[in-house]
Design a protein around this motif. Sequence first.
Motif, PDB file in Angstrom:
ATOM      1  N   PHE A  81       0.776  -1.211   0.083  1.00 45.31           N
ATOM      2  CA  PHE A  81       0.106   0.031  -0.133  1.00 45.31           C
ATOM      3  C   PHE A  81       0.949   1.041  -0.138  1.00 45.31           C
ATOM      4  N   SER A  82       0.333   2.297  -0.610  1.00 45.11           N
ATOM      5  CA  SER A  82       0.977   3.591  -0.448  1.00 45.11           C
ATOM      6  C   SER A  82      -0.052   4.765  -0.323  1.00 45.11           C
ATOM      7  N   GLY A  83       0.144   5.573   0.255  1.00 44.94           N
ATOM      8  CA  GLY A  83      -0.731   6.943   0.351  1.00 44.94           C
ATOM      9  C   GLY A  83      -0.236   7.842   1.495  1.00 44.94           C
ATOM     10  N   TYR A  84      -1.565   8.211   2.040  1.00 40.44           N
ATOM     11  CA  TYR A  84      -0.926   9.321   2.858  1.00 40.44           C
ATOM     12  C   TYR A  84      -1.854   9.446   4.371  1.00 40.44           C
ATOM     13  N   VAL A  85      -1.197  10.004   5.497  1.00 37.78           N
ATOM     14  CA  VAL A  85      -2.193  10.477   6.526  1.00 37.78           C
ATOM     15  C   VAL A  85      -2.000  11.662   7.012  1.00 37.78           C
ATOM     16  N   LYS A 119      -5.579   7.857   3.837  1.00 38.93           N
ATOM     17  CA  LYS A 119      -6.040   7.143   2.479  1.00 38.93           C
ATOM     18  C   LYS A 119      -4.738   6.185   1.964  1.00 38.93           C
ATOM     19  N   MET A 120      -4.702   4.995   1.749  1.00 39.32           N
ATOM     20  CA  MET A 120      -3.665   4.339   1.443  1.00 39.32           C
ATOM     21  C   MET A 120      -4.182   3.134   0.159  1.00 39.32           C
ATOM     22  N   VAL A 121      -3.759   3.199  -0.691  1.00 37.87           N
ATOM     23  CA  VAL A 121      -4.333   2.205  -1.827  1.00 37.87           C
ATOM     24  C   VAL A 121      -3.319   1.093  -2.216  1.00 37.87           C
ATOM     25  N   GLY A 122      -3.667  -0.311  -2.435  1.00 35.35           N
ATOM     26  CA  GLY A 122      -2.942  -1.387  -2.797  1.00 35.35           C
ATOM     27  C   GLY A 122      -3.831  -2.222  -3.883  1.00 35.35           C
ATOM     28  N   GLU A 123      -2.822  -3.250  -4.160  1.00 35.06           N
ATOM     29  CA  GLU A 123      -3.889  -3.977  -5.170  1.00 35.06           C
ATOM     30  C   GLU A 123      -3.041  -5.309  -5.403  1.00 35.06           C
ATOM     31  N   CYS A 124      -3.911  -6.324  -5.494  1.00 32.35           N
ATOM     32  CA  CYS A 124      -3.166  -7.583  -6.052  1.00 32.35           C
ATOM     33  C   CYS A 124      -4.413  -8.266  -6.880  1.00 32.35           C
ATOM     34  N   THR A 139      -9.262   3.426   4.484  1.00 28.68           N
ATOM     35  CA  THR A 139      -9.598   4.772   5.010  1.00 28.68           C
ATOM     36  C   THR A 139      -9.971   4.692   6.488  1.00 28.68           C
ATOM     37  N   LEU A 140     -10.099   5.702   7.246  1.00 29.76           N
ATOM     38  CA  LEU A 140     -10.525   5.754   8.485  1.00 29.76           C
ATOM     39  C   LEU A 140     -11.976   5.356   8.732  1.00 29.76           C
ATOM     40  N   ASN A 141     -12.432   4.505   9.766  1.00 26.74           N
ATOM     41  CA  ASN A 141     -13.506   4.497  10.151  1.00 26.74           C
ATOM     42  C   ASN A 141     -14.419   5.572  10.955  1.00 26.74           C
ATOM     43  N   PRO A 142     -15.236   6.016  10.038  1.00 29.44           N
ATOM     44  CA  PRO A 142     -15.773   7.288  11.061  1.00 29.44           C
ATOM     45  C   PRO A 142     -16.501   7.055  12.298  1.00 29.44           C
ATOM     46  N   ASP A 143     -16.746   5.759  12.587  1.00 28.49           N
ATOM     47  CA  ASP A 143     -17.364   5.300  13.942  1.00 28.49           C
ATOM     48  C   ASP A 143     -16.313   5.321  14.911  1.00 28.49           C
ATOM     49  N   CYS A 144     -14.980   5.558  14.796  1.00 30.16           N
ATOM     50  CA  CYS A 144     -13.852   5.405  15.665  1.00 30.16           C
ATOM     51  C   CYS A 144     -13.213   6.737  15.696  1.00 30.16           C
TER      52      CYS A 144
END
Lengths: 217, 217
Positions: free
Chosen positions: A63-67, A92-97, A106-111
Amino acid sequence: MTDSSSRPTTVYGRPVTTDGVPNLYEGTAVAPWTPPAPGIDNLGITSVDTFAVPGVGEYTVDFSGYVRVVRSEPTSEEWSSAEVYTNLIEMKMVGECAELGRITVTLNPDCLSTGQIRTPFDPYAGEGPAAKACRMAVGAIFDMPKLGLRLANKEPIILTIDDVRQIPPAGSPGKGQIYRMLPLHDVQRLDDSPVAYVTSLRFTMGGYTTVEAMAAR
Amino acid sequence: MTDSSSRPTTVYGRPVTTDGVPNLYEGTAVAPWTPPAPGIDNLGITSVDTFAVPGVGEYTVDFSGYVRVVRSEPTSEEWSSAEVYTNLIEMKMVGECAELGRITVTLNPDCLSTGQIRTPFDPYAGEGPAAKACRMAVGAIFDMPKLGLRLANKEPIILTIDDVRQIPPAGSPGKGQIYRMLPLHDVQRLDDSPVAYVTSLRFTMGGYTTVEAMAAR
């Protein structure tokens, strides 16, 4: 699940205000062994996560992305005694296989994902200032459109960085403290049995990034 | 904090019903390598926990008491593929040390403490049936009347038992998977900084106990 404007129902630690706290991007100077003024750190991040899907297989994804991390006022101006509290306010982090397709984390908005940086109770012995320990408890959503699944962890993912000599610990390697397996639940059926597990998570904090690089993610 | 009759706001995993599930006490037979029918296991427990109080000291306390754990219907009759889900529905452990006084640990009614027993993705290699891994995410209250404090963890305590050959894993040693420190918050000021930390937790599941022994705690 609730929308992202709602108040989190689960708060893993100490909330940190973002009111009046400046956004910090590429070019921000970081002084080692020095508790910094409050800021919102916009940082790159990479991670290698392994997912186990029972009866299907185990898949390792880059994965790569930002915080975006908001930091509190340090509790002291002195490095050795300073504590700094953090909240992860965006990720937001994106990866693929091939098997799982594209995965967006992404973040869980409930937490409310929270953390802290402090001198550990078991510091490395040695000369000079003591390095700090950084930890954060994170609630995330793993979106896997190829499988038609959005998965959430109901136990926080504990991300740790050791040997912290500057804040933020840009460039440092870190680890998800997962003991054998961390259950992931289908967000549509949160009270059912887990449908997958994270079995390993190793990440590296990047340096300060730019608005443009974040928008391009 | 809410009273114990309220619904938990934080659910760490899969809820398990107690409806119609029998209480099991001393004298219950346990068959190895066999997924059992649902039950509420009333078990003894001992634990050695270390608490760090910043600026004050680090204290190791021996606890003993009991837990009540409800187990789900296994997902299979076959040991190797069976998953069993658990909820910790009651806990009382008492310990004491000179500096902290008497400490009573109970469940945090705001949390549903949940767990599971399954074959791990990284089992020990070897002949014969594969041992299972047991894990539970626990929200607890540490009552310390000598200090006038009631402390709660806001990240779950992850209790694990490896090499599980029977359910329940009575007599097995287990560990709290604490990486360096687990923050504890004053229940009166849950959104403030932590006031203490658990830095180590090692426990041993006892066998089936009796109503009388539990009442005497």
